[in-house]
Design an enzyme around this catalytic site. Structure first.
Site, PDB file in Angstrom:
ATOM      1  N   THR A   1       0.842  -1.204   0.000  1.00  0.00           N
ATOM      2  CA  THR A   1       0.000   0.000   0.000  1.00  0.00           C
ATOM      3  C   THR A   1       0.874   1.249   0.000  1.00  0.00           C
ATOM      4  OG1 THR A   1      -0.085  -0.052   2.425  1.00  0.00           O
ATOM      5  CG2 THR A   1      -1.878  -1.141   1.240  1.00  0.00           C
TER       6      THR A   1
ATOM      7  N   ARG B   1     -13.392  -5.355  -1.301  1.00  0.00           N
ATOM      8  CA  ARG B   1     -13.478  -5.967   0.029  1.00  0.00           C
ATOM      9  C   ARG B   1     -14.612  -5.346   0.845  1.00  0.00           C
ATOM     10  NH1 ARG B   1      -8.066  -5.881   2.422  1.00  0.00           N
ATOM     11  NH2 ARG B   1      -7.778  -7.841   1.285  1.00  0.00           N
TER      12      ARG B   1
END
Length: 335
Positions: free
Chosen positions: A160, A219
């Site tokens: 990330t 998600r």
């Protein structure tokens, strides 16, 4: 933080459900069309030459499908996949043992690769570059280096925080791809697919409602779908209608832009305590009791994406869109 419905980070309790929802091949993977087109070329060319796929670095905010894509690549390349987490590998010898155990064509997936200790990371350099592994063996009168030849493999790294990768490690990835937030239409496709996998019917208006509030993140869309299904099932319904989705999402405090009370607290703190900014990230983190890394990795990417905040050289600034959405007035400065 771990119980936040809109937290896109992995939740260990949901891992088994996530695995059941993952597409197996690229054709089933919804969204990221440009990335998929490139991967088809890279994988097809590698198979044509009877070679392993070049090393792949996938970066982007959490919850967008980096792990899923690693499994898809392994399936498409017909290789076994070994999954490890960067922070869990503390010693160079642990990683060397994993690398030595890989077979030709295997995929090694390292999640949070930016968090590998530097001494461990250095083991990867030779392994990635020419499939060589140098192991230092201590002896009474000095030490010897044992050189091992590895089977050709593909390393897939996910992060990330691509900027935190060292230059030597990043330069060894031949394929570097960013995974972006998904469009509302793409999220709708994911919700429909999830409804089929979980064998729960859902009408189109409910699909649209969930997609609008999923922050462009698969998600989160899957998590919201399951919670909406809970509300519908609790009332004895086997089909999710728009009214069921709205009732559930309102109860979960997820608004029509996909913001929850945590986002509101973040934006409100900048508006009310720092007059809309600019303000440094450390000050905001202290004001709302959050870690700086959480603000950067979890909160801000989506708020930036939808134009609620701006990053400036002097700090974070809340935009007019945020004032309008929260129905807040500009605060007068005390200075």
């Amino acid at each position: 933080m771990s119980d936040r419905i809109l937290d896109a980070k992995k939740n260990n309790k949901e891992e088994e459900v996530e695995i059941s929802l993952r597409p197996k091949v690229l054709k089933e993977y919804v969204g990221q069309e440009e990335l998929k087109r490139n991967l088809r070329v890279f994988m097809g060319a590698a198979m044509h030459r009877d070679e392993t796929l070049d090393h792949v670095l996938l970066y982007g905010p959490p919850g967008l499908g980096k792990t899923t894509l690693a499994y898809v690549i392994a399936n498409e390349m017909k290789g076994n996949i070994r999954v490890i987490n960067g922070p869990s590998i503390e010693r160079a010898g642990d990683l060397a043992s994993i690398l030595a155990d890989l077979k030709a064509g295997d995929i090694l997936f390292i999640d949070e690769i930016h968090r590998l200790p530097r001494i461990v990371e250095e083991v990867l350099y030779g392994a990635m570059e020419d499939f060589k592994l140098a192991i230092l063996i201590p002896r009474e009168q000095g030490s010897n280096t044992l050189n091992l030849t590895l089977e050709p493999f593909t390393l897939i790294g996910a992060t990330t925080r691509a900027g935190d990768l060292s230059s030597p490690l990043r330069s060894r990835f031949g394929i570097v791809e960013k995974i972006n937030f998904y469009s509302e239409k793409e999220i709708e496709g994911i919700v429909r697919r999830t409804s089929k996998v979980l064998k729960t019917e859902i009408d189109e208006k409910a699909v649209s409602l969930i997609a609008k509030r999923s922050r462009g993140t698969p998600r989160i869309a899957n998590r919201l779908f399951r919670r909406v299904r809970d509300f519908a099932n609790f009332e004895g319904k086997d089909t999710i209608a728009e009214i069921d989705a709205k009732k559930a999402l309102d109860a979960l405090k997820v608004d029509n832009l996909g913001l929850d009370d945590v986002d509101v607290r973040y934006l409100s703190a900048i508006i009310e305590r720092f007059h809309g900014g600019p303000v440094g990230l450390e000050a905001v983190a202290s004001a709302i009791g959050e870690e700086i890394m959480n603000l950067e990795d979890v909160y801000e990417p989506y708020l930036l994406q939808i134009g609620m905040i701006n990053r400036t050289p002097r700090g974070r600034v809340v935009t007019e869109k945020a004032y309008a959405h929260l129905k807040k007035n500009h605060q007068k400065s005390l200075f």
